[in-house]
Design a protein around this motif. Structure first.
Motif, PDB file in Angstrom:
ATOM      1  N   PHE A 149     -14.617   2.224 -34.910  1.00 50.23           N
ATOM      2  CA  PHE A 149     -15.664   1.355 -34.285  1.00 50.23           C
ATOM      3  C   PHE A 149     -15.921   0.260 -34.701  1.00 50.23           C
ATOM      4  CE2 PHE A 149     -17.133   5.223 -36.559  1.00 50.23           C
ATOM      5  CZ  PHE A 149     -17.739   4.853 -37.551  1.00 50.23           C
ATOM      6  N   PRO A 150     -14.766  -0.717 -34.615  1.00 45.90           N
ATOM      7  CA  PRO A 150     -14.972  -2.023 -35.203  1.00 45.90           C
ATOM      8  C   PRO A 150     -16.341  -2.675 -34.625  1.00 45.90           C
ATOM      9  CG  PRO A 150     -13.252  -2.044 -33.716  1.00 45.90           C
ATOM     10  CD  PRO A 150     -13.689  -0.681 -33.785  1.00 45.90           C
ATOM     11  N   ALA A 151     -16.530  -2.645 -33.409  1.00 47.61           N
ATOM     12  CA  ALA A 151     -18.204  -3.412 -32.881  1.00 47.61           C
ATOM     13  C   ALA A 151     -19.098  -3.293 -33.868  1.00 47.61           C
ATOM     14  CB  ALA A 151     -18.138  -2.764 -31.538  1.00 47.61           C
ATOM     15  N   SER A 152     -19.259  -2.374 -34.532  1.00 45.58           N
ATOM     16  CA  SER A 152     -20.331  -1.874 -35.440  1.00 45.58           C
ATOM     17  C   SER A 152     -20.415  -2.995 -36.502  1.00 45.58           C
ATOM     18  CB  SER A 152     -20.237  -0.667 -35.936  1.00 45.58           C
ATOM     19  OG  SER A 152     -19.176  -0.260 -36.721  1.00 45.58           O
ATOM     20  N   LEU A 153     -19.383  -3.687 -36.704  1.00 43.98           N
ATOM     21  CA  LEU A 153     -19.412  -4.561 -37.881  1.00 43.98           C
ATOM     22  C   LEU A 153     -20.177  -5.778 -37.321  1.00 43.98           C
ATOM     23  CD1 LEU A 153     -15.643  -4.948 -38.921  1.00 43.98           C
ATOM     24  CD2 LEU A 153     -17.502  -4.269 -40.255  1.00 43.98           C
ATOM     25  N   ASP A 154     -20.417  -6.076 -36.222  1.00 48.63           N
ATOM     26  CA  ASP A 154     -21.089  -7.177 -35.733  1.00 48.63           C
ATOM     27  C   ASP A 154     -22.602  -7.232 -36.193  1.00 48.63           C
ATOM     28  OD1 ASP A 154     -18.799  -8.236 -34.684  1.00 48.63           O
ATOM     29  OD2 ASP A 154     -19.324  -7.289 -32.634  1.00 48.63           O
ATOM     30  N   THR A 155     -22.980  -5.919 -36.363  1.00 46.82           N
ATOM     31  CA  THR A 155     -24.518  -5.820 -36.718  1.00 46.82           C
ATOM     32  C   THR A 155     -24.418  -5.134 -37.958  1.00 46.82           C
ATOM     33  OG1 THR A 155     -24.560  -3.362 -35.597  1.00 46.82           O
ATOM     34  CG2 THR A 155     -25.366  -5.303 -34.441  1.00 46.82           C
ATOM     35  N   ALA A 182      -2.880  -0.365 -36.651  1.00 47.75           N
ATOM     36  CA  ALA A 182      -3.003  -1.207 -37.675  1.00 47.75           C
ATOM     37  C   ALA A 182      -3.128  -2.779 -37.398  1.00 47.75           C
ATOM     38  CB  ALA A 182      -1.969  -1.004 -38.760  1.00 47.75           C
ATOM     39  N   GLU A 183      -2.329  -2.962 -36.235  1.00 47.01           N
ATOM     40  CA  GLU A 183      -2.410  -4.255 -35.538  1.00 47.01           C
ATOM     41  C   GLU A 183      -3.710  -4.664 -34.936  1.00 47.01           C
ATOM     42  OE1 GLU A 183       2.355  -4.793 -34.805  1.00 47.01           O
ATOM     43  OE2 GLU A 183       1.203  -4.039 -33.367  1.00 47.01           O
ATOM     44  N   ASP A 184      -4.302  -3.632 -34.308  1.00 45.59           N
ATOM     45  CA  ASP A 184      -5.507  -3.815 -33.826  1.00 45.59           C
ATOM     46  C   ASP A 184      -6.601  -3.896 -34.700  1.00 45.59           C
ATOM     47  OD1 ASP A 184      -7.271  -3.674 -31.214  1.00 45.59           O
ATOM     48  OD2 ASP A 184      -8.193  -1.950 -32.531  1.00 45.59           O
ATOM     49  N   ALA A 185      -6.548  -3.305 -35.950  1.00 43.20           N
ATOM     50  CA  ALA A 185      -7.332  -3.521 -37.134  1.00 43.20           C
ATOM     51  C   ALA A 185      -7.123  -4.968 -37.633  1.00 43.20           C
ATOM     52  CB  ALA A 185      -7.243  -2.640 -38.177  1.00 43.20           C
ATOM     53  N   ARG A 186      -5.978  -5.414 -37.738  1.00 44.30           N
ATOM     54  CA  ARG A 186      -5.832  -6.847 -38.274  1.00 44.30           C
ATOM     55  C   ARG A 186      -6.512  -7.687 -37.226  1.00 44.30           C
ATOM     56  NH1 ARG A 186      -0.045  -9.876 -37.639  1.00 44.30           N
ATOM     57  NH2 ARG A 186      -0.842 -11.939 -38.829  1.00 44.30           N
ATOM     58  N   HIS A 187      -6.369  -7.757 -35.880  1.00 43.96           N
ATOM     59  CA  HIS A 187      -6.868  -8.430 -34.827  1.00 43.96           C
ATOM     60  C   HIS A 187      -8.561  -8.364 -34.948  1.00 43.96           C
ATOM     61  CE1 HIS A 187      -7.548 -10.335 -31.040  1.00 43.96           C
ATOM     62  NE2 HIS A 187      -8.412  -9.255 -30.594  1.00 43.96           N
ATOM     63  N   GLN A 188      -9.184  -7.346 -35.122  1.00 46.03           N
ATOM     64  CA  GLN A 188     -10.655  -7.042 -35.284  1.00 46.03           C
ATOM     65  C   GLN A 188     -11.083  -7.820 -36.146  1.00 46.03           C
ATOM     66  OE1 GLN A 188     -12.237  -5.963 -32.920  1.00 46.03           O
ATOM     67  NE2 GLN A 188     -11.049  -4.902 -31.657  1.00 46.03           N
ATOM     68  N   LEU A 189     -10.428  -7.889 -37.523  1.00 42.57           N
ATOM     69  CA  LEU A 189     -10.975  -8.511 -38.641  1.00 42.57           C
ATOM     70  C   LEU A 189     -10.579  -9.890 -38.462  1.00 42.57           C
ATOM     71  CD1 LEU A 189      -9.271  -5.776 -41.156  1.00 42.57           C
ATOM     72  CD2 LEU A 189     -11.879  -6.200 -40.697  1.00 42.57           C
ATOM     73  N   ASP A 190      -9.367 -10.235 -38.077  1.00 39.96           N
ATOM     74  CA  ASP A 190      -9.079 -11.956 -37.876  1.00 39.96           C
ATOM     75  C   ASP A 190      -9.919 -12.433 -36.787  1.00 39.96           C
ATOM     76  OD1 ASP A 190      -6.700 -11.987 -39.486  1.00 39.96           O
ATOM     77  OD2 ASP A 190      -5.440 -11.669 -37.899  1.00 39.96           O
TER      78      ASP A 190
END
Length: 226
Positions: A149-155, A182-190
């Protein structure tokens, strides 16, 4: 909510005095002993004064494995790891990992000389907990894993760790955690401007010699001498 007891751990110290620590989380069904033999393979200089802390995940039934009880950081209910995510279990393991980081600070290790590492399920928790930890860490090491759930990083992301370096590595032929995750994780972090050192290797769901060498160099760059 009552405070959880600290997880039991395996510890390896490369030299005395200890001036830096790495809390390293194992994968599904393994234990704190899983990466213990990995320490000498890193060939890290004794001057780093490292303590490796390898916790044992709690035992719990895992749905995808027929509810068989094993060491796990959270439940997995579906082969598609992005579906039916056990958010409650991941958040509980975040607390367990953070408590181990807190203990290292209580033992005299500054937060900026602490790293959080993990493989597979352990890598999920390393990313999830490290990016939310309130004090700046030296780095986050995430191997053969993905970002839940990468969107939760925004808050929820910690401002202190917005610039913390992340070593993200994966196998090209991983049948357990597909490379695309893993590539999606990289994209979300980038996309959120995290400094990611991305590596991939011709291997399956494992660790290879080239990766060990890269991890060693990265760790030395992050920790330096005591």
């Amino acid at each position: 909510m009552p405070e959880q007891p600290l997880l039991s751990t395996v510890e390896v110290e490369t030299a005395s005095p200890v001036t830096a620590s790495i809390v390293w989380l194992h994968g599904l069904g393994a234990s704190g002993h899983d990466f213990e033999p990995f320490v000498p393979e890193l060939r890290l200089p004794r001057s780093l004064g490292l303590r490796f802390v390898f916790p044992h995940a709690p035992r719990q039934p895992v749905t995808i494995n027929g509810r068989y009880v094993m060491r796990a950081w959270y439940d997995i209910a579906h082969p598609d790891l992005g579906r039916q995510v056990d958010e409650a279990g991941i958040r509980q393991s975040l607390q367990a990992a953070s408590a181990l980081l807190d203990r290292e600070r209580q033992r005299g290790i500054p937060a900026e000389r602490l790293l959080l590492a993990g493989f597979s399920q352990g890598g999920v928790i390393a990313l999830h907990a490290g990016l939310r930890y309130p004090a700046k860490l030296a780095g986050i090491l995430a191997l053969s894993t993905y970002l839940p759930f990468p969107a939760s990083l925004d808050t929820e992301a910690s401002a202190a760790n917005r610039g913390t370096p992340i070593f993200l590595a994966h196998g090209d032929y991983d049948p357990v955690v597909p490379l695309t995750l893993a590539e999606d994780a990289r994209h979300q972090l980038d996309s959120r401007s995290y400094p990611v050192d991305w590596r991939h290797y011709p291997m399956a769901h494992s660790v290879c010699a080239a990766e060990i060498g890269d991890i060693s160099g990265w760790l030395q760059g992050r920790i330096g001498s005591g």
